[in-house]
Structure formats: C-alpha cells, structure tokens
Design an enzyme around this catalytic site. Sequence first.
Site, PDB file in Angstrom:
ATOM      1  N   ARG A  52       0.827  -1.216   0.000  1.00  0.00           N
ATOM      2  CA  ARG A  52       0.000   0.000   0.000  1.00  0.00           C
ATOM      3  C   ARG A  52       0.859   1.263   0.000  1.00  0.00           C
ATOM      4  O   ARG A  52       1.831   1.347   0.748  1.00  0.00           O
ATOM      5  CB  ARG A  52      -0.907   0.020   1.230  1.00  0.00           C
ATOM      6  CG  ARG A  52      -1.812  -1.186   1.314  1.00  0.00           C
ATOM      7  CD  ARG A  52      -3.151  -0.826   1.929  1.00  0.00           C
ATOM      8  NE  ARG A  52      -3.946  -2.032   2.093  1.00  0.00           N
ATOM      9  CZ  ARG A  52      -4.003  -2.754   3.209  1.00  0.00           C
ATOM     10  NH1 ARG A  52      -3.328  -2.384   4.288  1.00  0.00           N
ATOM     11  NH2 ARG A  52      -4.751  -3.836   3.259  1.00  0.00           N
ATOM     12  N   TYR A  63      -4.246 -23.833  -0.201  1.00  0.00           N
ATOM     13  CA  TYR A  63      -4.029 -22.866   0.898  1.00  0.00           C
ATOM     14  C   TYR A  63      -5.305 -22.033   0.989  1.00  0.00           C
ATOM     15  O   TYR A  63      -5.420 -21.000   0.357  1.00  0.00           O
ATOM     16  CB  TYR A  63      -2.820 -22.029   0.498  1.00  0.00           C
ATOM     17  CG  TYR A  63      -2.207 -21.102   1.519  1.00  0.00           C
ATOM     18  CD1 TYR A  63      -2.777 -20.845   2.748  1.00  0.00           C
ATOM     19  CD2 TYR A  63      -1.000 -20.475   1.226  1.00  0.00           C
ATOM     20  CE1 TYR A  63      -2.170 -19.991   3.645  1.00  0.00           C
ATOM     21  CE2 TYR A  63      -0.382 -19.619   2.115  1.00  0.00           C
ATOM     22  CZ  TYR A  63      -0.978 -19.380   3.322  1.00  0.00           C
ATOM     23  OH  TYR A  63      -0.370 -18.523   4.211  1.00  0.00           O
TER      24      TYR A  63
HETATM   25  N1  UDP Z   1       5.343 -13.486   4.583  1.00  0.00           N
HETATM   26  C1  UDP Z   1       6.626 -13.029   4.765  1.00  0.00           C
HETATM   27  N2  UDP Z   1       6.859 -12.168   5.801  1.00  0.00           N
HETATM   28  C2  UDP Z   1       5.902 -11.778   6.659  1.00  0.00           C
HETATM   29  C3  UDP Z   1       4.594 -12.246   6.470  1.00  0.00           C
HETATM   30  C4  UDP Z   1       4.343 -13.108   5.430  1.00  0.00           C
HETATM   31  O1  UDP Z   1       7.526 -13.396   4.027  1.00  0.00           O
HETATM   32  O2  UDP Z   1       6.209 -11.011   7.586  1.00  0.00           O
HETATM   33  C5  UDP Z   1       5.084 -14.409   3.453  1.00  0.00           C
HETATM   34  C6  UDP Z   1       5.271 -15.868   3.892  1.00  0.00           C
HETATM   35  O3  UDP Z   1       5.806 -16.617   2.819  1.00  0.00           O
HETATM   36  C7  UDP Z   1       3.851 -16.299   4.189  1.00  0.00           C
HETATM   37  C8  UDP Z   1       3.068 -15.537   3.112  1.00  0.00           C
HETATM   38  O4  UDP Z   1       3.760 -14.296   2.994  1.00  0.00           O
HETATM   39  O5  UDP Z   1       3.693 -17.688   4.093  1.00  0.00           O
HETATM   40  C9  UDP Z   1       1.611 -15.307   3.424  1.00  0.00           C
HETATM   41  O6  UDP Z   1       1.489 -14.616   4.657  1.00  0.00           O
HETATM   42  P1  UDP Z   1       0.180 -14.747   5.576  1.00  0.00           P
HETATM   43  O7  UDP Z   1       0.277 -13.709   6.626  1.00  0.00           O
HETATM   44  O8  UDP Z   1      -1.010 -14.751   4.695  1.00  0.00           O
HETATM   45  O9  UDP Z   1       0.453 -16.196   6.221  1.00  0.00           O
HETATM   46  P2  UDP Z   1      -0.463 -17.127   7.206  1.00  0.00           P
HETATM   47  O10 UDP Z   1      -0.974 -16.267   8.311  1.00  0.00           O
HETATM   48  O11 UDP Z   1      -1.521 -17.742   6.340  1.00  0.00           O
HETATM   49  O12 UDP Z   1       0.547 -18.129   7.680  1.00  0.00           O
END
Ligand code: UDP
Length: 377
Positions: A181, A354
């Site tokens: 953003r 997912y």
């Molecule tokens: N991710 C990252 N850094 C962060 C947060 C997320 O690299 O600080 C990447 C990581 O590969 C993760 C993906 O973005 O699996 C999706 O993040 P999300 O927060 O949707 O993950 P969830 O809560 O489903 O585990």
Amino acid sequence: MRPVAATRVAIVGAGFTGAVIARTLADAGIASVVMDERRHVAGNCHTERDARTGIMLHLYGPHIFHTDLPHVWSYIQRFGEMMPFVLRVKSMVRGQVYSLPINLHTINQFFGRAMAPAEAMAFLAAQARDDIEEPRSFEDYALRHLGAPLYEAFFRGYTRKQWGIDPGALPAAILRRLPIRFNYDDNYFAHRWQAIPRDGYGAIVARMLDHPKIEVRLGCRFEDAASEAFAHLFYSGSVDRYYRYDIGRLTYRTLDFERSYHAGDYQGTALMNHPDEDIAHTRVTEHRHFAPWEQPPTNETVVFHEFSRDCGPNDIPFYPVDLAAGARLLATYRERAANERGVTFVGRLGRFAYLDMDRAIDQAMTAAAEYLRGLGR
Ligand code: UDP
C-alpha cells in the site's frame, strides 16, 4: 464403506468444511455422521481457554475471519456473535519494529524518508526489477513489485523459515495474498468484514453441528467406520492419506508452538513477525490481544512462539506445499479423487489448497449444494 441403500452421509473432518456440509445437508433433511480423529471440533481453527490465565487461545495459530462474500458472512453469524477485529501486524527486522503489510509508513521508516504516495511509488519502481515481466515465483514477484531491499528484509528470511525452501521455488500466489500500500492503511486484510467469534471458533462450529440430524464422533478415525454403510462420503482429510500414501506422500508444513507466560503485556500487540534468519521462530502471538473486548482475569499474559518445519507422518499437516517437484504426484492423486464414485474431496487438505476460512466455508456450501442438486433437492 459400502454405498448401498443407506440414507446417512459420512463426513470426515469436523472443521469448518465438514461442519458446513453437515449443517447444509441437515437443514435439507439429510442425516450425517461427522467423524474427527481429534477430541475437539473446528480443526485447526480451534480455540480454547487457557487453564492458567482464562485467555482464549488460538491453539493452532492465529485465525482472523475475513471475507468479501456476503453469503458467507451472513452464514457464519447464524452460529455465534462475531466481534469486529482488524489485524495490524508488526514485523521486527534487525531490532527495529515496522508495520505490515508493506505500507507508506513501512517504506518511509525503512528507508528513513518522508515520501508522499507518488514519490514512494516512483522510489520503489526505481528499485523494482522491471525486466521480470511475468513473475511466477514468490521471489520474482517480490523483486518485481517491491525491489530487493524490502524483499530481503521482510520476506526472504520469513519465507525460508515458513516454507523451508527458497522463495525462488515457491509460487507467486503466496505473496499475492499480501497487499502493498502507498498510504498509511495498516489493516492486514483488505476485506469488508473482519472479525473473531466472541466465544471462539470451537463454539461456532459446535453450534453448526448441533442438529438432530447430525451425529458427531470425536476421537474417531474414518477407518473405524469402514464397515458401516453410507450414502456418500465427504472427505476433508488429506488426499494422499485417503489412498494410504500408495504412490507417495504430498508435502505439508506443520507448526510447533512454544507456550510461555509473562507478567503484564508482553509485546503490546497480537502478532509480531520475525523475518530475521538468525531467529528460529517465524512469529510471536500474544493471545489476549485477539480478544480486546475481554478483561483478562489475571495480570498474566500467554504467548506462543511459532516454529515451522516439514510435516512428518505423525504431525498435523497445516500448509500444503505446492511445488513443481510434487506436481505429478498431486495431479495423479487429484485425478483419482475426481474419478472416485460416491466420494467428494473437500477442504484445505482434501483439495490440497491454501484456503482461508471464508473460502473453505464457501466451497463447502457449494459442495453440499451440488450433492443436494444431484438428489433432486
Ligand atoms: N510473509 C513473509 N513475511 C511476513 C509475512 C508473510 O515473508 O512477515 C510471506 C510468507 O511466505 C507467508 C506468506 O507471505 O507464508 C503469506 O502470509 P500470511 O500472513 O497470509 O500467512 P499465514 O498467516 O496464512 O501463515
């Protein structure tokens, strides 16, 4: 399972997927047996009160319900009170705390600047690898849209720890979940409705299953019901397990949670990500901040340090890892599943996808509706 003239339907898995299917069928007058090998309903969304502090715990990691689907939003509200909750995630990089998802505050803080939106856009565009025209991998997508400095600080290490593989081998779809953003909006999700159930996810799912036409068997593996006759099977377990892994195992990641107790407020927020690779955990969850409407009964707070690793035979699968290397195996299992008569494979594990909770609910509603249509209802 013999698909004879039985009237009851079998449903494997008492998570959102299984519960929504059972309830949709029950509301149409069709009885079902819902089995789950665990001793609780709600699958990995399950929440329960911590015995020591009384704080509601997201036992299998943080779950925030977020959706743009009006029918899913009204459906879930039939079963419990949803409390508005906006997730604001922080990320600690080399001892500094930043805001996620990447927004103008993150960019300005990280680069020590005070740019306006258009300036920041031009600034990142100058760092972006615009020679990558169609980014397919996570890494290419990040380099194309964020540039190397932000990618390396916030995403590379976290993703390596979370998925156990190099982001160059992961699909771009994983990163596309997160927005970038050029304003100060730090709302993690862009969805219209965002909430957490007042009484936890377990209570919502239990209410879905509370119907005279639904029998719930907990601590029950689906193999235990092999001798019973059912009209149909909805299977939300993992697709490779259904076939007893006869051509091999699909890859999943599992999570470990290290619980600790502290006086007062541990980190001042629900979710702190730790992308630095010299720290083993991926994120730290402080559960009391997921229920800001509650007053914790004691001064103690409970915290989970979250660790990700490959899923072994006796672990709970959390994330399906969709890699080119496993594509043939997955395609073969999917083809067999599609041709299986009398069985519908559903949910995150049944479909190897997912899926966010709202998508799981939506797909479960569709699967149940298709079954009912097939019966002429
Ligand atoms: N991710 C990252 N850094 C962060 C947060 C997320 O690299 O600080 C990447 C990581 O590969 C993760 C993906 O973005 O699996 C999706 O993040 P999300 O927060 O949707 O993950 P969830 O809560 O489903 O585990």
